[in-house]
Design a protein around this motif. Structure first.
Motif, short mmCIF file in Angstrom:
data_model
loop_
_atom_site.label_atom_id
_atom_site.label_comp_id
_atom_site.label_asym_id
_atom_site.label_seq_id
_atom_site.Cartn_x
_atom_site.Cartn_y
_atom_site.Cartn_z
N LEU A 177 0.82 -1.20 0.00
CA LEU A 177 0.00 0.00 0.00
C LEU A 177 0.86 1.26 0.00
O LEU A 177 1.90 1.29 0.65
CB LEU A 177 -0.92 0.01 1.24
N GLU A 231 -0.74 4.26 0.81
CA GLU A 231 -1.37 4.97 1.93
C GLU A 231 -2.19 3.97 2.73
O GLU A 231 -2.84 3.10 2.15
CB GLU A 231 -2.29 6.09 1.43
N VAL A 232 -2.17 4.11 4.04
CA VAL A 232 -2.94 3.23 4.92
C VAL A 232 -3.95 4.06 5.69
O VAL A 232 -3.59 4.92 6.50
CB VAL A 232 -2.03 2.47 5.90
N GLU A 233 -5.21 3.81 5.42
CA GLU A 233 -6.29 4.49 6.14
C GLU A 233 -6.61 3.77 7.45
O GLU A 233 -6.80 4.41 8.48
CB GLU A 233 -7.54 4.56 5.26
N PHE A 255 0.00 5.63 9.34
CA PHE A 255 -1.27 4.92 9.36
C PHE A 255 -2.31 5.84 10.00
O PHE A 255 -2.12 6.29 11.12
CB PHE A 255 -1.17 3.63 10.18
N GLY A 313 -6.56 0.99 2.25
CA GLY A 313 -5.76 2.13 1.82
C GLY A 313 -5.77 2.26 0.31
O GLY A 313 -6.72 1.84 -0.36
#
Length: 379
Positions: free
Chosen positions: A150, A152-154, A233, A296
């Protein structure tokens, strides 16, 4: 590189055995095994000769500790309890200009050593704290998944499960951690900060075999929060899991009744935990597992990702493996990134996962692409 020497303290315990066997099975480094009974160590590791040297070391005796650390290029400390050993071994390593890897230590030792960070950096040394399974692999694994899967990690949720036992030293450290509140219950990482659990979470969860259905409890350690912050994160949750609530109730009882105010209480509480975990320990079915769920984006596309790390043996052995591999990676790095760090920040998570994958640690993952409201699974 073959002439670099790795020293291991606490080699007679299960964690130490994991470190020694990893070194013997995967590298040609000379090793020095230190303990209060070197003849017992020699008997235990006869097959290690002539690669291994056996030395008398008492971590509470500064002179023997100096002799030991002075003969090494990196020291792996598996001796405990860490709440009593403190920075004795690390200080001897700093004096002799030796890299240091602590299989436990947690944030208590980390804060002590950070006060000497300038000297550690000036000597081009790497000091790693929390280089075991939990903490340690509990941060390296999500960092690896985020780095490889990933951009970006939401949201990230990590579950830990296992079937194994604790030594009395390890249980003593857990009791001290309960006293110091280093593992904050019902907390999670939100935008890089510790936050009270204000979102729904599962009270039980069906993990992959061999774990199965497990009771779940969220807890936040500084190591996990640190990696969540550095990797950005947005929301990060760590869940310890239990076969039932009996073990969790023991932790809560120790906390609520403050059964840690005296040494006698700490030891009694530690024995209680050893007994409780022993009731569930089944050596033929020992395992250690991390199961991860993340949401993400990758290359601008929204993704849902799942990953499982499984080692079909006791978590103590796996902790020794992680520490031994961390020491190897430190030597290969050659001190190019000096300083005192948590293990997940001091070695490459990708490199760690690669070497563990060569040592019977199994990784599986799936990716779900969210496109126009439809999920497509890839493996």
């Amino acid at each position: 590189m073959k002439n670099r020497t790795i020293g291991i303290l606490g080699a007679s315990g299960q964690v130490g055995r994991g470190a020694v066997e990893t070194m013997l099975g995967s590298a040609e480094f000379p090793i020095v095994l230190g303990g209060r009974n070197p003849e017992k160590l020699r008997e235990q590791y006869r097959r290690a000769e002539p690669r291994a040297v056996f030395m008398h070391v008492d971590v509470y005796d500064s002179e023997s500790l100096r002799r030991f650390t002075g003969s090494c290029d990196v020291v792996i400390n598996c001796a405990g309890p860490s709440k009593q050993v403190l920075d004795r071994v690390a200080s001897a390593c700093l004096e002799h200009g030796v890299h240091y890897v602590d299989v436990s230590g947690d944030e208590h030792l980390y804060k002590r050593l950070r006060s000497a960070n300038r000297e550690i950096e000036e000597k081009r040394l790497t000091f790693l704290v929390s280089a075991g399974v939990y903490p340690g692999l509990s941060e390296m694994f999500p960092a690896y998944v985020a780095e490889t899967g990933l951009d970006e990690v939401e949201l990230l949720e990590l579950f830990f499960a296992g079937n194994g036992g604790f030594s009395l030293n390890a249980a003593y450290d857990i009791v001290c951690s309960i006293q110091e509140d280093t593992g904050r219950g019902m907390m999670y990482g939100k935008n890089g900060e510790a936050s009270k659990m204000d979102r729904p979470f599962p009270r039980s969860y069906p993990l992959p075999p061999p774990a199965g259905e497990r009771n779940v409890y969220p807890v936040l350690h500084d190591e996990f929060l640190s990696i969540a912050r550095s990797r950005r994160f947005r929301e990060a949750m760590f869940y310890n899991t239990y076969p039932d609530n009996a073990i969790l109730n023991k932790f809560m009882t120790i906390k609520a009744l403050e059964l840690y105010k005296t040494e006698e209480q700490k030891l009694a509480s530690a024995r209680m935990l050893v007994e409780q975990f022993g009731a569930y320990k089944q050596p033929a079915q020992a395992y250690s597992m991390f199961h991860l769920l993340a949401e993400g984006r990758k290359d601008g596309k929204p993704l849902r990702l799942g990953a499982t790390l499984l080692y079909n043996n006791d978590w103590n052995t796996l902790s020794g493996m992680v520490a031994a591999n961390a020491a190897r990676l430190v030597l290969e790095d050659g001190g190019r990134a000096p300083g005192c760090k948590y293990a997940a920040e001091g070695v490459s998570p990708v490199n760690m996962m690669n070497v563990l994958g060569e040592q019977d640690v199994h990784l599986a993952h799936s990716v779900m692409e969210a496109r126009a409201g439809v999920n497509h699974e890839r493996t």
